[in-house]
Design a protein around this motif. Structure first.
Motif, PDB file in Angstrom:
ATOM      1  N   SER A 230     -41.730  43.774 -35.196  1.00 42.57           N
ATOM      2  CA  SER A 230     -40.402  43.457 -34.903  1.00 42.57           C
ATOM      3  C   SER A 230     -39.901  42.076 -35.414  1.00 42.57           C
ATOM      4  CB  SER A 230     -40.399  43.219 -33.062  1.00 42.57           C
ATOM      5  OG  SER A 230     -41.293  42.366 -32.788  1.00 42.57           O
ATOM      6  N   THR A 231     -38.562  41.911 -35.521  1.00 44.06           N
ATOM      7  CA  THR A 231     -37.966  40.748 -36.056  1.00 44.06           C
ATOM      8  C   THR A 231     -37.963  39.654 -35.061  1.00 44.06           C
ATOM      9  OG1 THR A 231     -36.370  42.175 -37.647  1.00 44.06           O
ATOM     10  CG2 THR A 231     -35.809  40.038 -37.253  1.00 44.06           C
ATOM     11  N   TYR A 232     -38.186  38.385 -35.483  1.00 41.77           N
ATOM     12  CA  TYR A 232     -37.992  37.353 -34.607  1.00 41.77           C
ATOM     13  C   TYR A 232     -36.685  36.768 -34.976  1.00 41.77           C
ATOM     14  CZ  TYR A 232     -39.092  33.046 -32.052  1.00 41.77           C
ATOM     15  OH  TYR A 232     -39.128  31.943 -31.196  1.00 41.77           O
TER      16      TYR A 232
ATOM     17  N   ARG B 276     -47.204  41.915 -37.455  1.00 37.07           N
ATOM     18  CA  ARG B 276     -45.989  42.125 -36.517  1.00 37.07           C
ATOM     19  C   ARG B 276     -44.750  42.963 -36.911  1.00 37.07           C
ATOM     20  NH1 ARG B 276     -43.573  39.338 -31.736  1.00 37.07           N
ATOM     21  NH2 ARG B 276     -41.405  39.079 -32.090  1.00 37.07           N
TER      22      ARG B 276
ATOM     23  N   ASP C 165     -49.158  41.806 -32.861  1.00 39.48           N
ATOM     24  CA  ASP C 165     -47.741  41.878 -32.349  1.00 39.48           C
ATOM     25  C   ASP C 165     -47.309  40.614 -31.677  1.00 39.48           C
ATOM     26  OD1 ASP C 165     -48.916  42.434 -30.117  1.00 39.48           O
ATOM     27  OD2 ASP C 165     -47.580  44.058 -29.283  1.00 39.48           O
TER      28      ASP C 165
END
Length: 389
Positions: A383-385, A381, A266
């Motif tokens: 989550s959105t970046y 990963r 992550d």
């Protein structure tokens, strides 16, 4: 480059007659340059042997002749901007092209950035003496492109760059950050103090390690003398600023494989690197011989190819124009500090360093040189970046 070698072929202010070969006069004219002209970017010839050096050794001979005092120029940065915009080195005669071909072969046939060669650039460049870099750089000793958006001076621009890196990495208190190529510890100290992270920095320079440890004393920062290929543990985040230029195309996949293994699923990896506007099979021979041995600038295509199958590209930020301004600021600080440095380093070093900083400023001004910050993540990963600037 020994100090006892002769400098200043002709008296200061003297000009050698313009008996330059037609090919050099025509090449200069294409760039808007006049040999012995009056514009600040014009070349003032002190020794006519300069022409033979250029024709036989190309950009290497051009740089060596400057250090030897064979020619002068009021504004080297403007001169190189003009020469690079017309690809002057590529347009020289057949002898110089043979040398260029030799450079291509050298980079193609040999791994110039192998683990056995990893410490050479430190021995020749980064370990010359911390006093030069203390005089030239900002208080964080950031030896990489500053971020000038809204900044009033070099100090503020480097602080903005460091903070932007930390925000792009989404650093959180208690995380462990790996810095591949930690320099004199400026980013490590900043991240530990401002963002509460633990930092492991690695460098191939003994001088950098010693000063970085001193500057980061009392903080959760470890500075290790090691090559990136020796890494074995996992980290929450990874950053590499101004080091990828020393990795070399034959090692790109290895580099990203190692970073992939070292990064938690992550996590985020920020790569800050100089880039070439086009893919080239060589490096400038003068820079290679006198400043950064075994270096090689990547192109966007080379980075993307090496990253594919290993990381996803979350963000690609180009602010190459800021390197021109950064180099000019470094030159002004170095020049102002020269009276205190002169006794130790001598005139030849001054001319070499001036040529290095101002030719590089011209390189970025011409747009051949780029500066990229690339944020990478693993496919795992969740989550959105969200990109930040």
């Amino acid at each position: 480059m020994q100090e006892e070698e002769t400098l200043a072929i002709a008296p200061a202010g003297a000009r050698a007659p313009d008996d330059s070969p037609a090919v050099l006069r025509e090449l200069a004219a294409q760039a808007g340059i006049t040999i012995n002209g009056d514009a600040p970017w014009d070349i003032q010839v002190r020794d006519p042997r300069l022409y033979h050096r250029i024709l036989t050794k190309g950009s290497l001979g051009f740089g060596e002749a400057y250090v030897d005092g064979m020619w002068e120029c009021d504004r080297l940065d403007q001169l190189f901007d003009r020469l690079l915009r017309i690809d002057a080195d590529e347009k020289l005669g057949s002898w110089a092209r043979v040398r260029l071909f030799g450079e291509v072969l050298r980079h193609s046939l040999f791994n110039l950035q192998s683990d056995r060669r990893a410490f050479q650039v430190a021995e020749q460049h980064y370990d010359i003496g911390n006093d030069v870099f203390v005089a030239m750089l900002d208080p964080t000793m950031s030896y990489s492109c500053a971020y000038w958006d809204g900044a009033a001076d070099l100090v503020e621009a480097q602080q903005k760059k460091l903070d932007m890196i930390c925000r792009k990495l989404e650093l959180k208190r208690g995380e462990v950050l790996l810095e591949i190529g930690c320099g004199w510890g400026g980013l490590a100290r900043f991240a530990a103090e401002r963002y509460g992270v633990e930092v492991v920095g690695i460098t191939v320079s003994k001088e950098q390690q010693a000063l970085a440890r001193e500057r980061c004393k009392g903080l959760p920062v470890a500075i290790e003398l090691m090559d990136y290929r020796e890494l074995s543990r996992k980290f929450d985040k990874i950053v590499s600023v101004g080091m990828f230029e020393h990795v070399g195309p034959k090692n790109y996949r290895t580099y990203f494989d190692i970073a992939h293994r070292a990064l938690k699923n992550d996590g985020l990896f920020l790569l800050h690197t100089i880039g070439s506007a086009v893919t080239v099979a060589k490096t400038d021979p003068w820079i290679d011989q006198y400043i950064f041995p075994n270096g090689k600038l990547p192109s966007a295509r080379e980075i993307a190819a090496a990253v594919e199958g290993r990381f996803l590209i979350e963000d690609w930020h180009n602010f190459g124009a800021d390197y021109d301004r950064t180099l000019m600021a470094w030159w002004e600080k170095f020049d102002a500090a020269w009276p205190e440095l002169e006794a130790r380093y001598g005139t030849r070093f001054y001319r070499m360093w001036k040529y290095y900083l101002l030719s590089c400023a011209g390189f970025f001004r011409s747009r051949q040189g780029q500066l990229w910050q690339v944020v990478l993540s693993k496919p795992q990963r969740a989550s959105t970046y969200r990109s930040v600037r």
